[in-house]
Design a protein around this motif. Structure first.
Motif, PDB file in Angstrom:
ATOM      1  N   GLY A  22       0.794  -1.210   0.000  1.00 29.78           N
ATOM      2  CA  GLY A  22       0.000   0.000   0.000  1.00 29.78           C
ATOM      3  C   GLY A  22       0.831   1.266   0.000  1.00 29.78           C
ATOM      4  O   GLY A  22       0.375   2.321   0.478  1.00 29.78           O
ATOM      5  N   VAL A  23       2.056   1.175  -0.507  1.00 29.30           N
ATOM      6  CA  VAL A  23       2.937   2.336  -0.522  1.00 29.30           C
ATOM      7  C   VAL A  23       3.734   2.332  -1.816  1.00 29.30           C
ATOM      8  O   VAL A  23       4.112   1.268  -2.324  1.00 29.30           O
ATOM      9  CB  VAL A  23       3.882   2.328   0.701  1.00 29.30           C
TER      10      VAL A  23
ATOM     11  N   LEU B 106       7.228   3.848  -3.289  1.00 24.21           N
ATOM     12  CA  LEU B 106       8.462   4.494  -2.854  1.00 24.21           C
ATOM     13  C   LEU B 106       8.712   5.805  -3.589  1.00 24.21           C
ATOM     14  O   LEU B 106       9.385   6.694  -3.063  1.00 24.21           O
ATOM     15  CB  LEU B 106       9.653   3.556  -3.049  1.00 24.21           C
ATOM     16  N   ALA B 107       8.192   5.949  -4.794  1.00 19.97           N
ATOM     17  CA  ALA B 107       8.364   7.213  -5.508  1.00 19.97           C
ATOM     18  C   ALA B 107       7.734   8.361  -4.726  1.00 19.97           C
ATOM     19  O   ALA B 107       8.233   9.503  -4.770  1.00 19.97           O
ATOM     20  CB  ALA B 107       7.762   7.115  -6.902  1.00 19.97           C
ATOM     21  N   ASP B 108       6.658   8.097  -3.986  1.00 20.11           N
ATOM     22  CA  ASP B 108       6.030   9.149  -3.180  1.00 20.11           C
ATOM     23  C   ASP B 108       6.930   9.608  -2.042  1.00 20.11           C
ATOM     24  O   ASP B 108       6.869  10.767  -1.617  1.00 20.11           O
ATOM     25  CB  ASP B 108       4.704   8.651  -2.606  1.00 20.11           C
ATOM     26  N   ALA B 109       7.760   8.679  -1.529  1.00 21.04           N
ATOM     27  CA  ALA B 109       8.633   9.021  -0.404  1.00 21.04           C
ATOM     28  C   ALA B 109       9.776   9.938  -0.803  1.00 21.04           C
ATOM     29  O   ALA B 109      10.467  10.476   0.066  1.00 21.04           O
ATOM     30  CB  ALA B 109       9.189   7.745   0.227  1.00 21.04           C
ATOM     31  N   VAL B 110       9.982  10.130  -2.105  1.00 18.69           N
ATOM     32  CA  VAL B 110      11.013  11.077  -2.550  1.00 18.69           C
ATOM     33  C   VAL B 110      10.668  12.480  -2.085  1.00 18.69           C
ATOM     34  O   VAL B 110      11.554  13.269  -1.709  1.00 18.69           O
ATOM     35  CB  VAL B 110      11.157  11.033  -4.087  1.00 18.69           C
ATOM     36  N   HIS B 111       9.378  12.814  -2.057  1.00 15.90           N
ATOM     37  CA  HIS B 111       8.949  14.179  -1.729  1.00 15.90           C
ATOM     38  C   HIS B 111       8.128  14.265  -0.442  1.00 15.90           C
ATOM     39  O   HIS B 111       7.856  15.370   0.026  1.00 15.90           O
ATOM     40  CB  HIS B 111       8.123  14.750  -2.883  1.00 15.90           C
ATOM     41  N   ASP B 112       7.740  13.134   0.103  1.00 19.72           N
ATOM     42  CA  ASP B 112       6.892  13.114   1.291  1.00 19.72           C
ATOM     43  C   ASP B 112       7.759  12.840   2.515  1.00 19.72           C
ATOM     44  O   ASP B 112       8.154  11.700   2.777  1.00 19.72           O
ATOM     45  CB  ASP B 112       5.821  12.029   1.122  1.00 19.72           C
TER      46      ASP B 112
ATOM     47  N   GLY C 283       7.072  12.877   5.720  1.00 14.87           N
ATOM     48  CA  GLY C 283       6.473  12.014   6.727  1.00 14.87           C
ATOM     49  C   GLY C 283       6.539  10.558   6.343  1.00 14.87           C
ATOM     50  O   GLY C 283       6.846   9.697   7.183  1.00 14.87           O
ATOM     51  N   LEU C 284       6.264  10.259   5.076  1.00 12.71           N
ATOM     52  CA  LEU C 284       6.331   8.871   4.606  1.00 12.71           C
ATOM     53  C   LEU C 284       7.755   8.354   4.673  1.00 12.71           C
ATOM     54  O   LEU C 284       7.990   7.220   5.122  1.00 12.71           O
ATOM     55  CB  LEU C 284       5.803   8.778   3.178  1.00 12.71           C
ATOM     56  N   PHE C 285       8.711   9.178   4.261  1.00 12.35           N
ATOM     57  CA  PHE C 285      10.100   8.723   4.320  1.00 12.35           C
ATOM     58  C   PHE C 285      10.522   8.462   5.764  1.00 12.35           C
ATOM     59  O   PHE C 285      11.192   7.468   6.051  1.00 12.35           O
ATOM     60  CB  PHE C 285      11.043   9.740   3.689  1.00 12.35           C
ATOM     61  N   ALA C 286      10.139   9.339   6.693  1.00 11.13           N
ATOM     62  CA  ALA C 286      10.504   9.148   8.102  1.00 11.13           C
ATOM     63  C   ALA C 286       9.925   7.849   8.646  1.00 11.13           C
ATOM     64  O   ALA C 286      10.577   7.141   9.431  1.00 11.13           O
ATOM     65  CB  ALA C 286      10.020  10.338   8.930  1.00 11.13           C
ATOM     66  N   GLU C 287       8.699   7.518   8.217  1.00  6.75           N
ATOM     67  CA  GLU C 287       8.085   6.267   8.668  1.00  6.75           C
ATOM     68  C   GLU C 287       8.843   5.065   8.123  1.00  6.75           C
ATOM     69  O   GLU C 287       9.082   4.083   8.842  1.00  6.75           O
ATOM     70  CB  GLU C 287       6.630   6.225   8.223  1.00  6.75           C
ATOM     71  N   ILE C 288       9.236   5.126   6.862  1.00  6.56           N
ATOM     72  CA  ILE C 288      10.002   4.026   6.263  1.00  6.56           C
ATOM     73  C   ILE C 288      11.346   3.874   6.958  1.00  6.56           C
ATOM     74  O   ILE C 288      11.782   2.755   7.269  1.00  6.56           O
ATOM     75  CB  ILE C 288      10.172   4.263   4.753  1.00  6.56           C
ATOM     76  N   ARG C 289      12.004   4.979   7.229  1.00  7.59           N
ATOM     77  CA  ARG C 289      13.303   4.911   7.907  1.00  7.59           C
ATOM     78  C   ARG C 289      13.160   4.298   9.302  1.00  7.59           C
ATOM     79  O   ARG C 289      13.992   3.487   9.724  1.00  7.59           O
ATOM     80  CB  ARG C 289      13.933   6.296   7.997  1.00  7.59           C
ATOM     81  N   SER C 290      12.110   4.669  10.011  1.00  2.00           N
ATOM     82  CA  SER C 290      11.878   4.107  11.344  1.00  2.00           C
ATOM     83  C   SER C 290      11.627   2.603  11.266  1.00  2.00           C
ATOM     84  O   SER C 290      12.141   1.827  12.092  1.00  2.00           O
ATOM     85  CB  SER C 290      10.688   4.812  12.001  1.00  2.00           C
ATOM     86  N   LEU C 291      10.858   2.170  10.268  1.00  2.00           N
ATOM     87  CA  LEU C 291      10.607   0.738  10.090  1.00  2.00           C
ATOM     88  C   LEU C 291      11.884  -0.011   9.727  1.00  2.00           C
ATOM     89  O   LEU C 291      12.085  -1.155  10.151  1.00  2.00           O
ATOM     90  CB  LEU C 291       9.554   0.532   9.005  1.00  2.00           C
TER      91      LEU C 291
ATOM     92  N   PHE D  87      10.806  -5.125   2.494  1.00  2.84           N
ATOM     93  CA  PHE D  87      10.515  -5.623   1.154  1.00  2.84           C
ATOM     94  C   PHE D  87       9.232  -5.000   0.632  1.00  2.84           C
ATOM     95  O   PHE D  87       8.276  -4.794   1.393  1.00  2.84           O
ATOM     96  CB  PHE D  87      10.366  -7.148   1.169  1.00  2.84           C
ATOM     97  N   LEU D  88       9.220  -4.716  -0.669  1.00  2.62           N
ATOM     98  CA  LEU D  88       8.039  -4.169  -1.322  1.00  2.62           C
ATOM     99  C   LEU D  88       7.882  -4.825  -2.683  1.00  2.62           C
ATOM    100  O   LEU D  88       8.877  -5.159  -3.341  1.00  2.62           O
ATOM    101  CB  LEU D  88       8.136  -2.651  -1.505  1.00  2.62           C
ATOM    102  N   ARG D  89       6.651  -5.004  -3.115  1.00  3.43           N
ATOM    103  CA  ARG D  89       6.349  -5.559  -4.423  1.00  3.43           C
ATOM    104  C   ARG D  89       5.771  -4.461  -5.324  1.00  3.43           C
ATOM    105  O   ARG D  89       5.302  -3.422  -4.854  1.00  3.43           O
ATOM    106  CB  ARG D  89       5.322  -6.689  -4.308  1.00  3.43           C
TER     107      ARG D  89
END
Length: 282
Positions: free
Chosen positions: A16-17, A19-25, A27-35, A43-45
């Motif tokens: 449900g994510v 990664l192209a969105d995390a280039v500019h978002d 909050g999303l990038f911070a969540e991914i980094r924390s995970l 892993f992502l498909r």
């Protein structure tokens, strides 16, 4: 975004994510980094980002680096192409447990790896949690290795199959790096077992406390190093991932090792990796 934990010790799959969105978002990038810090490998498909977006996402973690032996995409510095097929079956760089670029003074912090063409079957990758590997060592082994340091060599790995002049030139460009056998993760504070396929020997084992009559005291430096390196092979510390085209793995290179199985001939496996510059282990 949904998070599915894959094993008790390492790995999570995100869905449900994009990664192209995390280039500019932010909050999303911070969540991914924390995970990533929590699970060590993500892993992502079905990720359909461009090479430009691949590089841009990875750069959010830090500067990228090229590899002196493995070819990079000429239009995207820092994006290393790891293309394997029947003509490359003699290249034994991936099917050993390793932590990327520990032959550098500052090994990679991590990597973002995408499969651009995967085999129908085979070619899986595995990751091992080297913090868990350290935690479960016997206490007397932890005490023995606490002060030890070890050398890591590109000459003895990537350079081994080169003609002597090229191998020596590679060594001159990248002299063996020395790192602690147990490093501390700079963000989590976790202690991590930090020897792998690039490690050649301990540099400060041969002391009066460890050596008698010029011979290593049992179990000996060589046997001890092999024992420590074998910890990555323990299944309880591992997660395994089956590649499909446009699948992505993001891992923390400071606390994991990985192994890419070469069992997919005559098919091909084409991976593209953005490696992120790291810090000096301590």
């Amino acid at each position: 975004m949904r998070v599915e934990t894959l094993t008790p010790t390492i790995g999570a799959e995100l869905s449900g994510v994009d990664l192209a969105d995390a280039v500019h978002d932010d909050g999303l990038f911070a969540e991914i980094r924390s995970l990533l810090l929590a699970h060590k490998v993500l892993f992502l498909r079905d990720q359909h980002f461009t090479r430009e977006e691949h590089v841009a996402f990875a750069r959010r973690f830090g500067p990228l680096e090229d590899h002196p032996v493995v070819g990079s995409d000429p239009d995207h510095p820092g994006l290393v192409r790891i293309y394997k097929g029947p003509d490359s079956r003699q290249e034994q760089y991936e099917n050993a447990w390793h932590c990327d670029t520990t032959w550098r003074e500052c090994p990679q912090m991590g990597a973002v790896l995408r499969c651009v063409e995967g085999p129908q079957v085979g070619g899986d990758m595995m990751w091992a949690n080297m913090g868990e590997a350290y935690r479960r060592l016997p206490e007397h082994v932890k005490a023995q290795i606490a002060p030890l340091r070890a050398r890591h060599s590109i000459e003895a790995s990537f350079g081994a199959a080169m003609p002597m002049d090229k191998r020596l030139a590679l060594h001159a460009q990248f002299p063996d790096a020395e790192h602690p056998v147990v490093r501390t993760h700079p963000e989590t504070g976790e202690k991590v077992l930090f020897v792998n396929a690039f490690t050649t020997h301990f540099t400060n084992f041969h002391t009066p406390d460890n050596v008698r009559f010029g011979l290593d005291h049992a179990p000996g430096a060589g046997l001890l190093l092999q024992y420590l390196m074998s910890q990555a092979s323990v299944p309880e510390y591992q997660v395994r991932f089956r590649w499909k085209t446009n699948s992505v793995a993001i891992w923390d290179n400071r606390c994991t090792q990985h192994y890419a199985a070469q069992d997919f001939w005559p098919a091909v496996r084409k991976l593209e990796r953005a490696g992120i510059v790291g810090d000096r282990p301590s």
